[in-house]
Design a protein around this motif. Structure first.
Motif, PDB file in Angstrom:
ATOM      1  N   CYS A  79       0.833  -1.195   0.000  1.00 36.73           N
ATOM      2  CA  CYS A  79       0.000   0.000   0.000  1.00 36.73           C
ATOM      3  C   CYS A  79       0.874   1.254   0.000  1.00 36.73           C
ATOM      4  N   CYS A  80       0.257   2.343  -0.402  1.00 39.13           N
ATOM      5  CA  CYS A  80       0.916   3.641  -0.392  1.00 39.13           C
ATOM      6  C   CYS A  80      -0.034   4.653   0.246  1.00 39.13           C
ATOM      7  N   SER A  81       0.485   5.471   1.130  1.00 45.21           N
ATOM      8  CA  SER A  81      -0.347   6.504   1.742  1.00 45.21           C
ATOM      9  C   SER A  81      -0.589   7.629   0.741  1.00 45.21           C
ATOM     10  N   VAL A  82      -1.796   8.201   0.809  1.00 49.60           N
ATOM     11  CA  VAL A  82      -2.188   9.295  -0.075  1.00 49.60           C
ATOM     12  C   VAL A  82      -2.949  10.339   0.734  1.00 49.60           C
ATOM     13  N   LYS A  83      -3.017  11.551   0.205  1.00 46.88           N
ATOM     14  CA  LYS A  83      -3.838  12.599   0.803  1.00 46.88           C
ATOM     15  C   LYS A  83      -4.369  13.471  -0.310  1.00 46.88           C
ATOM     16  N   THR A  84      -5.394  14.246   0.003  1.00 47.71           N
ATOM     17  CA  THR A  84      -5.904  15.182  -0.990  1.00 47.71           C
ATOM     18  C   THR A  84      -4.993  16.403  -1.015  1.00 47.71           C
ATOM     19  N   SER A  85      -4.872  17.004  -2.175  1.00 47.55           N
ATOM     20  CA  SER A  85      -3.977  18.150  -2.343  1.00 47.55           C
ATOM     21  C   SER A  85      -4.558  19.426  -1.739  1.00 47.55           C
ATOM     22  N   GLY A  86      -5.784  19.363  -1.292  1.00 50.83           N
ATOM     23  CA  GLY A  86      -6.452  20.504  -0.663  1.00 50.83           C
ATOM     24  C   GLY A  86      -7.715  20.024   0.014  1.00 50.83           C
ATOM     25  N   GLY A  87      -8.517  20.953   0.459  1.00 47.68           N
ATOM     26  CA  GLY A  87      -9.742  20.616   1.171  1.00 47.68           C
ATOM     27  C   GLY A  87     -10.856  20.160   0.248  1.00 47.68           C
ATOM     28  N   ILE A  88     -11.510  19.082   0.627  1.00 47.22           N
ATOM     29  CA  ILE A  88     -12.678  18.541  -0.069  1.00 47.22           C
ATOM     30  C   ILE A  88     -13.913  19.000   0.704  1.00 47.22           C
TER      31      ILE A  88
ATOM     32  N   ILE B 264      -8.803   1.896  -7.028  1.00 43.98           N
ATOM     33  CA  ILE B 264      -7.511   2.282  -7.588  1.00 43.98           C
ATOM     34  C   ILE B 264      -6.398   1.351  -7.124  1.00 43.98           C
ATOM     35  N   LYS B 265      -5.611   0.870  -8.097  1.00 49.36           N
ATOM     36  CA  LYS B 265      -4.364   0.146  -7.835  1.00 49.36           C
ATOM     37  C   LYS B 265      -3.305   0.806  -8.702  1.00 49.36           C
ATOM     38  N   VAL B 266      -2.194   1.163  -8.105  1.00 48.75           N
ATOM     39  CA  VAL B 266      -1.129   1.811  -8.863  1.00 48.75           C
ATOM     40  C   VAL B 266       0.039   0.848  -9.032  1.00 48.75           C
ATOM     41  N   GLN B 267       0.782   1.062 -10.091  1.00 49.76           N
ATOM     42  CA  GLN B 267       1.963   0.247 -10.377  1.00 49.76           C
ATOM     43  C   GLN B 267       3.181   0.957  -9.811  1.00 49.76           C
ATOM     44  N   SER B 268       4.048   0.202  -9.150  1.00 51.63           N
ATOM     45  CA  SER B 268       5.277   0.817  -8.651  1.00 51.63           C
ATOM     46  C   SER B 268       6.205   1.084  -9.848  1.00 51.63           C
ATOM     47  N   PRO B 269       7.073   2.039  -9.777  1.00 53.07           N
ATOM     48  CA  PRO B 269       7.345   2.870  -8.615  1.00 53.07           C
ATOM     49  C   PRO B 269       6.324   4.000  -8.466  1.00 53.07           C
ATOM     50  N   VAL B 270       6.065   4.348  -7.217  1.00 47.75           N
ATOM     51  CA  VAL B 270       5.206   5.481  -6.877  1.00 47.75           C
ATOM     52  C   VAL B 270       6.096   6.499  -6.168  1.00 47.75           C
ATOM     53  N   HIS B 271       5.933   7.776  -6.505  1.00 46.39           N
ATOM     54  CA  HIS B 271       6.783   8.818  -5.937  1.00 46.39           C
ATOM     55  C   HIS B 271       5.946   9.834  -5.156  1.00 46.39           C
ATOM     56  N   ILE B 272       6.539  10.355  -4.112  1.00 50.88           N
ATOM     57  CA  ILE B 272       5.869  11.385  -3.315  1.00 50.88           C
ATOM     58  C   ILE B 272       5.429  12.522  -4.234  1.00 50.88           C
TER      59      ILE B 272
ATOM     60  N   ILE C  20      -9.381  19.166  -6.832  1.00 50.49           N
ATOM     61  CA  ILE C  20      -8.434  18.637  -5.849  1.00 50.49           C
ATOM     62  C   ILE C  20      -8.048  17.224  -6.276  1.00 50.49           C
ATOM     63  N   ASP C  21      -6.768  16.873  -6.122  1.00 47.69           N
ATOM     64  CA  ASP C  21      -6.252  15.563  -6.516  1.00 47.69           C
ATOM     65  C   ASP C  21      -5.903  14.727  -5.294  1.00 47.69           C
ATOM     66  N   TRP C  22      -5.956  13.392  -5.454  1.00 44.05           N
ATOM     67  CA  TRP C  22      -5.354  12.483  -4.493  1.00 44.05           C
ATOM     68  C   TRP C  22      -3.892  12.383  -4.891  1.00 44.05           C
ATOM     69  N   ILE C  23      -2.960  12.604  -3.952  1.00 41.47           N
ATOM     70  CA  ILE C  23      -1.539  12.523  -4.261  1.00 41.47           C
ATOM     71  C   ILE C  23      -0.843  11.567  -3.298  1.00 41.47           C
ATOM     72  N   ALA C  24       0.244  10.927  -3.795  1.00 43.37           N
ATOM     73  CA  ALA C  24       1.019  10.006  -2.979  1.00 43.37           C
ATOM     74  C   ALA C  24       1.836  10.777  -1.950  1.00 43.37           C
ATOM     75  N   THR C  25       1.945  10.207  -0.767  1.00 48.04           N
ATOM     76  CA  THR C  25       2.738  10.831   0.286  1.00 48.04           C
ATOM     77  C   THR C  25       3.904   9.956   0.706  1.00 48.04           C
ATOM     78  N   LYS C  26       4.198   8.945  -0.124  1.00 50.75           N
ATOM     79  CA  LYS C  26       5.258   7.992   0.203  1.00 50.75           C
ATOM     80  C   LYS C  26       5.850   7.456  -1.093  1.00 50.75           C
ATOM     81  N   ASN C  27       7.130   7.189  -1.091  1.00 50.72           N
ATOM     82  CA  ASN C  27       7.777   6.501  -2.215  1.00 50.72           C
ATOM     83  C   ASN C  27       7.629   5.000  -2.024  1.00 50.72           C
ATOM     84  N   VAL C  28       7.176   4.308  -3.068  1.00 54.34           N
ATOM     85  CA  VAL C  28       7.054   2.844  -3.004  1.00 54.34           C
ATOM     86  C   VAL C  28       7.704   2.274  -4.244  1.00 54.34           C
TER      87      VAL C  28
END
Length: 114
Positions: A61-70, A85-93, A106-114
């Motif tokens: 898994c990879c942690s994500v957050k919204t880029s702003g307020g929803i 949603i399933k993403v293919q590695s590599p995933v970048h912050i 507003i976008d969902w963005i990755a908060t971790k490198n995987v």
């Protein structure tokens, strides 16, 4: 009169918002508190956090957050949009995982490198 605690800074001012008097805010010690009090009554938003599944990475898994307020009334829909949603590695912050969630800009963005 609505009462709330301001979360803009660590001070935690106790705000009173008078809906009958053009949303007059009192109890704030800075202008940001006034802005927060009005927006929390008129258009409340939240930054969301969650996870997405990752294929082929060193973590499942990879942690994500919204880029702003929803907007609060779109929170359930924003979370539902992430479920398949399933993403293919590599995933970048900072990588966009889901663009323009619920047409909010507003976008969902990755908060971790995987």
């Amino acid at each position: 009169m609505k009462e709330m605690i301001c979360i803009v800074c660590p001070k935690g001012c106790h705000l009173q918002v008078n809906e009958q008097n053009n949303y007059l805010v009192s109890g704030n010690s800075c202008p940001r508190g006034e802005e927060y009090g009005k927006s929390e009554i008129l258009h409340p938003v939240r930054v969301l956090t969650s996870i997405v599944k990752v294929n082929g990475g060193n973590h499942r898994c990879c942690s994500v957050k919204t880029s702003g307020g929803i907007p609060k009334d779109e929170i359930a829909n924003a979370m539902q949009a992430l479920r398949p949603i399933k993403v293919q590695s590599p995933v970048h912050i900072g990588q966009i995982i889901v663009k323009d969630v619920c047409n909010t800009g507003i976008d969902w963005i990755a908060t971790k490198n995987v």
